[in-house]
Design a protein around this motif. Structure first.
Motif, PDB file in Angstrom:
ATOM      1  N   ALA A   1      46.823  52.046  70.092  1.00 49.84           N
ATOM      2  CA  ALA A   1      47.595  50.946  70.794  1.00 49.84           C
ATOM      3  C   ALA A   1      47.377  49.606  69.802  1.00 49.84           C
ATOM      4  CB  ALA A   1      46.785  50.341  72.052  1.00 49.84           C
ATOM      5  N   ALA A   2      48.423  48.955  69.926  1.00 49.76           N
ATOM      6  CA  ALA A   2      48.502  47.759  69.019  1.00 49.76           C
ATOM      7  C   ALA A   2      47.330  46.943  68.969  1.00 49.76           C
ATOM      8  CB  ALA A   2      49.749  46.803  69.658  1.00 49.76           C
ATOM      9  N   GLY A   3      46.762  46.723  67.876  1.00 48.76           N
ATOM     10  CA  GLY A   3      45.633  45.900  67.490  1.00 48.76           C
ATOM     11  C   GLY A   3      44.575  46.860  67.092  1.00 48.76           C
ATOM     12  N   MET A   4      44.619  47.843  67.192  1.00 46.51           N
ATOM     13  CA  MET A   4      43.755  49.003  66.568  1.00 46.51           C
ATOM     14  C   MET A   4      43.793  48.716  65.201  1.00 46.51           C
ATOM     15  SD  MET A   4      43.443  52.228  69.124  1.00 46.51           S
ATOM     16  CE  MET A   4      43.373  52.110  70.894  1.00 46.51           C
ATOM     17  N   THR A   5      42.559  48.934  64.305  1.00 45.97           N
ATOM     18  CA  THR A   5      42.444  48.923  62.937  1.00 45.97           C
ATOM     19  C   THR A   5      41.876  50.231  62.679  1.00 45.97           C
ATOM     20  OG1 THR A   5      40.860  47.229  63.078  1.00 45.97           O
ATOM     21  CG2 THR A   5      42.812  46.468  62.606  1.00 45.97           C
ATOM     22  N   LEU A   6      42.422  50.925  61.636  1.00 43.05           N
ATOM     23  CA  LEU A   6      41.916  52.205  61.342  1.00 43.05           C
ATOM     24  C   LEU A   6      41.794  52.438  59.881  1.00 43.05           C
ATOM     25  CD1 LEU A   6      44.716  54.267  63.661  1.00 43.05           C
ATOM     26  CD2 LEU A   6      42.253  53.983  64.100  1.00 43.05           C
ATOM     27  N   CYS A   7      40.613  53.064  59.494  1.00 44.09           N
ATOM     28  CA  CYS A   7      40.435  53.664  57.917  1.00 44.09           C
ATOM     29  C   CYS A   7      41.003  55.223  57.835  1.00 44.09           C
ATOM     30  CB  CYS A   7      39.205  53.613  57.734  1.00 44.09           C
ATOM     31  SG  CYS A   7      38.740  54.227  56.129  1.00 44.09           S
ATOM     32  N   VAL A   8      42.164  55.294  57.438  1.00 45.23           N
ATOM     33  CA  VAL A   8      42.977  56.680  57.264  1.00 45.23           C
ATOM     34  C   VAL A   8      42.326  57.275  56.086  1.00 45.23           C
ATOM     35  CG1 VAL A   8      45.204  57.623  57.290  1.00 45.23           C
ATOM     36  CG2 VAL A   8      44.842  55.554  58.557  1.00 45.23           C
ATOM     37  N   GLU A   9      41.760  58.392  56.109  1.00 43.16           N
ATOM     38  CA  GLU A   9      41.018  58.887  55.087  1.00 43.16           C
ATOM     39  C   GLU A   9      40.883  60.480  55.199  1.00 43.16           C
ATOM     40  OE1 GLU A   9      36.769  58.001  55.353  1.00 43.16           O
ATOM     41  OE2 GLU A   9      36.751  58.224  57.645  1.00 43.16           O
ATOM     42  N   PRO A  10      41.993  61.110  54.999  1.00 47.48           N
ATOM     43  CA  PRO A  10      42.112  62.639  54.590  1.00 47.48           C
ATOM     44  C   PRO A  10      41.433  62.961  53.489  1.00 47.48           C
ATOM     45  CG  PRO A  10      44.368  61.678  54.049  1.00 47.48           C
ATOM     46  CD  PRO A  10      43.450  60.507  54.784  1.00 47.48           C
ATOM     47  N   ALA A  11      40.794  64.240  53.532  1.00 49.02           N
ATOM     48  CA  ALA A  11      40.134  64.660  52.371  1.00 49.02           C
ATOM     49  C   ALA A  11      40.073  66.255  52.109  1.00 49.02           C
ATOM     50  CB  ALA A  11      38.690  63.923  52.030  1.00 49.02           C
ATOM     51  N   ILE A  12      39.848  66.583  50.760  1.00 49.68           N
ATOM     52  CA  ILE A  12      39.740  67.991  50.763  1.00 49.68           C
ATOM     53  C   ILE A  12      38.665  68.139  49.670  1.00 49.68           C
ATOM     54  CG2 ILE A  12      40.798  70.107  49.254  1.00 49.68           C
ATOM     55  CD1 ILE A  12      43.535  69.074  50.236  1.00 49.68           C
ATOM     56  N   TYR A  13      37.884  69.101  50.040  1.00 52.94           N
ATOM     57  CA  TYR A  13      36.530  69.389  49.094  1.00 52.94           C
ATOM     58  C   TYR A  13      36.612  70.726  48.888  1.00 52.94           C
ATOM     59  CZ  TYR A  13      35.337  64.508  51.028  1.00 52.94           C
ATOM     60  OH  TYR A  13      35.213  63.443  51.431  1.00 52.94           O
ATOM     61  N   VAL A  14      36.669  71.285  47.499  1.00 54.04           N
ATOM     62  CA  VAL A  14      36.479  72.341  47.102  1.00 54.04           C
ATOM     63  C   VAL A  14      35.165  72.636  46.743  1.00 54.04           C
ATOM     64  CG1 VAL A  14      37.427  74.348  45.719  1.00 54.04           C
ATOM     65  CG2 VAL A  14      39.103  72.679  46.567  1.00 54.04           C
ATOM     66  N   PRO A  15      34.099  73.352  47.368  1.00 51.75           N
ATOM     67  CA  PRO A  15      32.945  73.517  46.777  1.00 51.75           C
ATOM     68  C   PRO A  15      32.538  73.842  45.246  1.00 51.75           C
ATOM     69  CG  PRO A  15      32.939  74.472  48.848  1.00 51.75           C
ATOM     70  CD  PRO A  15      34.490  74.245  48.566  1.00 51.75           C
ATOM     71  N   ASP A  16      31.800  72.978  44.676  1.00 53.02           N
ATOM     72  CA  ASP A  16      31.355  73.513  43.211  1.00 53.02           C
ATOM     73  C   ASP A  16      32.546  73.249  41.998  1.00 53.02           C
ATOM     74  OD1 ASP A  16      28.727  74.192  44.060  1.00 53.02           O
ATOM     75  OD2 ASP A  16      29.537  75.965  44.524  1.00 53.02           O
ATOM     76  N   LEU A  17      33.502  72.813  42.626  1.00 46.61           N
ATOM     77  CA  LEU A  17      34.894  72.360  41.725  1.00 46.61           C
ATOM     78  C   LEU A  17      35.239  70.995  41.585  1.00 46.61           C
ATOM     79  CD1 LEU A  17      36.545  74.041  39.797  1.00 46.61           C
ATOM     80  CD2 LEU A  17      38.200  74.340  41.790  1.00 46.61           C
ATOM     81  N   PHE A  18      35.797  70.460  42.813  1.00 41.44           N
ATOM     82  CA  PHE A  18      36.218  69.110  42.680  1.00 41.44           C
ATOM     83  C   PHE A  18      36.705  68.830  44.291  1.00 41.44           C
ATOM     84  CE2 PHE A  18      39.750  71.095  40.051  1.00 41.44           C
ATOM     85  CZ  PHE A  18      40.802  71.205  41.195  1.00 41.44           C
ATOM     86  N   GLY A  19      36.860  67.557  44.546  1.00 45.72           N
ATOM     87  CA  GLY A  19      37.405  67.040  45.735  1.00 45.72           C
ATOM     88  C   GLY A  19      38.208  65.896  45.654  1.00 45.72           C
TER      89      GLY A  19
END
Length: 337
Positions: free
Chosen positions: A290-308
């Protein structure tokens, strides 16, 4: 009630309106009193000191000793989740204790325009520190040393409280929640940096991804997926859309790329007086935006032992779309020193 100028006064009228809504929710849930210590909920209802805030159906008291203000016949009392065990025992009551968040969290989802402005200022301040990251000397420094440098820069912006500074290099970028350590930052490393602090009483977190001298093999391709998922999330944030639909938009992009099993389970959360509020952008959270909501949008990918890679920006749900409160480009920046 005492007032501390550390936090912007939400205004007597706003506090009165909030108390009306809080008491209606208390009556609905059978809660006879709220006992809050300094916390986001405490500040939401106008608390400014270092003691406790007690809310009943008849009065509001800011006090060092909450026990006398809790009605003797109270059956259910909502307590702040940040209260210590000795503080709970100090209440000396026989009432059932329940989380105050059940009453307050739904009421804190939507922010007043002045609150959105405060979140915006917080987001821009964190972003400005990250925008200047390219001027710092990264080669040969440790994660911990660079985190300390960023913390100092964050405080120079007027940040009242640094909630977290994350610096992860190389394989550490694949560890969600990694704390900066003694690993040396070297050419060829991926680098994930995030800042979260409180300005003017309101919180924001911003995260950016860098490469040191040159990106690792295949990193740019993975980062492009995170960036596409980030754009998909922001396009989905608008009034009337359930939070889990935003999460689904992110999942569609990441799953279609083949990285689905490496995706973070949550694509974002609310921010405001607290750094981790509702709604949560994850499967199963049907909260309608709804109007007035403030969001931290934070998609992520984590490949173990390699990088993210994780991108975090703050957006406000306004009108028919999202207003992104941060403005810097998301091109993968290569640090050259």
């Amino acid at each position: 009630m005492t007032v501390d100028a550390t936090y912007p006064d939400p205004g007597a009228r706003a506090v009165r309106d909030r108390l009306v809504a809080v008491r209606a929710a208390m009556a609905r849930d059978g809660v006879d009193a709220l006992v809050l210590r300094p916390s986001p909920d405490f500040r939401f209802l106008g608390g400014r000191g270092a003691g406790f805030l007690v809310v009943t159906m008849d009065e509001v008291a800011e006090t060092g000793d909450p026990a006398p203000y809790v009605p003797d016949d109270a059956r259910r009392v909502g307590v702040d989740p940040e209260m210590r065990v000795r503080e709970l025992f100090g209440l000396a009551i026989e009432a059932e204790l329940v989380p105050a968040a059940t009453v307050l969290e739904p009421l804190r989802l939507r922010k007043l325009p002045g609150e959105v402005d405060a979140v915006s200022r917080a987001a821009r301040a964190a972003e400005a520190v990250l925008d200047g990251a390219g001027e710092l000397a990264w080669f040969g420094a440790t994660e911990r040393a660079m985190a300390a440098r960023l913390r100092a820069l964050l405080l120079e912006t007027g940040c009242e409280e640094v909630l977290s500074v994350r610096v992860a290099a190389g394989e550490h970028t694949a560890r969600p929640g990694h704390l900066p350590g003694g690993r040396v930052i070297n050419p060829g490393d991926a680098l994930l940096v995030s800042l979260c602090g409180r300005w003017d009483g309101y919180c924001a977190e911003v995260a950016r991804v860098f490469a040191v001298a040159e990106p690792p093999e295949d990193f740019e391709a993975m980062y492009s997926v995170v960036l596409a998922a980030h754009h998909a999330a922001l396009r989905s944030v608008r009034p009337g859309v359930p939070a889990d639909e935003v999460a689904a938009a992110v999942a569609d992009v990441i799953d279609g790329s083949g990285y689905g099993r490496f995706a973070a389970p949550c694509a974002g959360r609310g921010v405001g007086l607290g750094h981790d509020e509702g709604p949560r952008l994850r499967p199963g959270d049907g909260t309608v935006l709804a109007a007035g909501m403030t969001l931290c949008v934070e998609p992520a990918i984590y490949v173990p032992d390699l990088f993210g890679a994780r991108l975090a920006d703050v957006a406000a749900c306004t009108g028919e779309a999202a207003t992104v409160l941060t403005t810097s480009p998301h091109t993968l920046r290569v640090l050259d020193h």
